[in-house]
Structure formats: C-alpha cells, structure tokens
Design a protein around this motif. Sequence first.
Motif, mmCIF file in Angstrom:
data_model
loop_
_atom_site.group_PDB
_atom_site.id
_atom_site.type_symbol
_atom_site.label_atom_id
_atom_site.label_comp_id
_atom_site.label_asym_id
_atom_site.label_seq_id
_atom_site.Cartn_x
_atom_site.Cartn_y
_atom_site.Cartn_z
ATOM 1 N N UNK A 121 -2.060 2.758 2.118
ATOM 2 C CA UNK A 121 -1.732 1.768 2.946
ATOM 3 C C UNK A 121 -0.946 0.477 2.318
ATOM 4 N N UNK A 122 -1.185 0.430 1.058
ATOM 5 C CA UNK A 122 -0.652 -0.937 0.494
ATOM 6 C C UNK A 122 0.784 -0.478 0.358
ATOM 7 N N UNK A 123 1.398 0.586 0.277
ATOM 8 C CA UNK A 123 2.593 1.125 0.081
ATOM 9 C C UNK A 123 3.527 1.363 1.445
ATOM 10 N N UNK A 124 2.847 1.056 2.404
ATOM 11 C CA UNK A 124 3.390 1.610 3.798
ATOM 12 C C UNK A 124 4.729 0.691 4.246
ATOM 13 N N UNK A 125 5.123 -0.220 3.478
ATOM 14 C CA UNK A 125 6.341 -1.097 3.664
ATOM 15 C C UNK A 125 7.345 0.088 3.301
ATOM 16 N N UNK A 126 7.177 0.793 2.585
ATOM 17 C CA UNK A 126 8.186 1.980 1.956
ATOM 18 C C UNK A 126 8.201 3.115 3.159
ATOM 19 N N UNK A 127 7.396 3.226 4.012
ATOM 20 C CA UNK A 127 7.523 4.450 4.683
ATOM 21 C C UNK A 127 8.656 4.867 5.483
ATOM 22 N N UNK A 128 9.298 3.898 5.899
ATOM 23 C CA UNK A 128 10.618 4.140 6.701
ATOM 24 C C UNK A 128 11.714 4.669 5.964
ATOM 25 N N UNK A 129 11.901 4.222 4.541
ATOM 26 C CA UNK A 129 12.819 4.711 3.936
ATOM 27 C C UNK A 129 12.474 5.842 3.224
ATOM 28 N N UNK A 130 11.022 6.075 2.970
ATOM 29 C CA UNK A 130 10.530 7.360 2.434
ATOM 30 C C UNK A 130 10.751 8.537 3.249
#
Length: 294
Positions: free
Chosen positions: A271-280
């Motif tokens: 969850x704490x890495x969710x800001x990276x999801x779109x680029x992932x």
Amino acid sequence: MNTIKIKLDHFLQNADSSIQELTFITDSKHPVWDDNAQIIELAKKQVLEAVEKLPNEEVLTYIGVHAKSRFSNKRDTLGFVITNFRILIETDISVLFEKENATIILFSMKSNSKQIADEALTIFKKKSTMKIDETFFNGFKNALENTLEIILTELKNENTLPLEIKKASNISDRIKELNLQNDLKSLTENEKLILKFAEKFQISDIKYAMIDKPFFGSSYGLVITNNGITSRDVMEDAISCTWQEIKTNLAIAGEKDDIFYAAAKKHVIPQHKSNSLSNLIILINEIALGEIDL
C-alpha cells in the motif's frame, strides 16, 4: 543561457506579488526574499541531485514553497525545479519511508509550454499531501506557464533540445525514467528479502521486486521474472501470469490504488508504494509488448 536568465529575471521583477513570492531565478536579485541563492541551492541539492544531475544541466528557476519537517526540523523543497533539459515536480516530504524522487517531464523541440505546465500542475495536485489554497495554486499556474514559455522558446531558438523524447529500451534505464527506482528494486539491491520471497513461493529468475515484509507472516507484493510477474497479498496465495498472457490482456488499474489486473488476474503491491502503481503498469505492459528488454 544568459538570455534565458535575463528574460526570466525581467519577468520576475515585474510579476504580481503572488508570483514573486513563489518564484526563484538563478543568479537573480529577488524582489522579495534575500536568500534567493540559498533557496536555489537547496532545490538543486534536494530535488535535482537526488535523481542525478545530467551533464551540463543547470537549474534555471524554482517555483514552490518549503515545508518544515517536525521530525528532522529541516526545510524540504516542494514544487517545480526547471532546468535546461526538464522540469522536476517534487511532492514528497515523507520521513516514514524512503522519500520518493521528483516526477520528471523531459523537454524536446516538440514540447508545448502550456501542456507541460498543465501536466506538471496535475501531477503536483494529485501526488502532494500538502493542502494548497486557490491563491497559491493560481500563483503556481501563472508562474509555471510564463517561465516555461520563456525557457522553451529560447531553448528551441538555440536548437539545444532533442527533436523528440525516446524512451529507454533496457529495463534499468526505463525504471529510472518512470521514477520507480525507489520502489522497484533489483536482486542486488534487495537480495535478502527477494531470495526469501523466491524460496518461500518457489519462484526462479527474479529480476526486480516491489515487496515488503510485515512484522508477522511472509513477504508480500510483486516480483518481475524472466517469464512474467508474480504477486501475493498478506495471508493470500501467490498469483502468477506470463508475459505472453499479459500481452494478450494488458495490465490495467484496479478498484483500489494498490491493486491492478494483468491477464485478467488480480495483483497487488504494498500500500505504501501505491503512488508507483500507474508507472509500474506502464513498465509491465512495455515488457509484455517487447518494447523493453529484461
């Protein structure tokens, strides 16, 4: 570069106070603040050097505010750093987890100043946790549009920009372009945790991982292998899909900001890495389509 600085300085000296209070020009005598040079230097250190300064790159202007951390008692740079190659959008002052690097928009001969300003503002508004009132936001908008117009016009006149932006074709460079390097770690960068994940769930050839370890239980998150991706949530079984499966049913965002679907299968990241999801998701699809070499 001197022409750009002269034009930027002329703009700043004659700008509305709402713009002057937020805008800092390299080598300029600021009409409001006495510490202009120190503010530019702090922006360079905290934002530009954190993502690795490019050869011959110069900070031309910084538009933003400082936030003071109650944990470290230091000033954190927030806002927009504009150089002769790109604009960097800094939104993070996190102290609980590793600080996320600035989001980058590169310049080219095809760049449009208003489009870049709109995109940068959208990114800032979406990712920043700081509440900004309408007056401040309008100041950001006006300052960005005017400074980008000056900078891009002169850079194009000097013919110093590339004709177009070409994305990297190897995964390590592409990870940096997508600003994923803090969250998506290679085997050598996070060997102990990745090898435990591999052994526990019998996964071979892990290249990169976005995983975490709770206080109790096994590691969770997502790994990228030669064959595809595997992810698991806490207290759940691991789910895998191959690159060929993803190619025929590309990854898309899910109903929550830590969930996505690839090959119609549900996957999760911490969850704490969710800001990276779109680029992932972008990276996963590019690998599946053969645009990026593992």
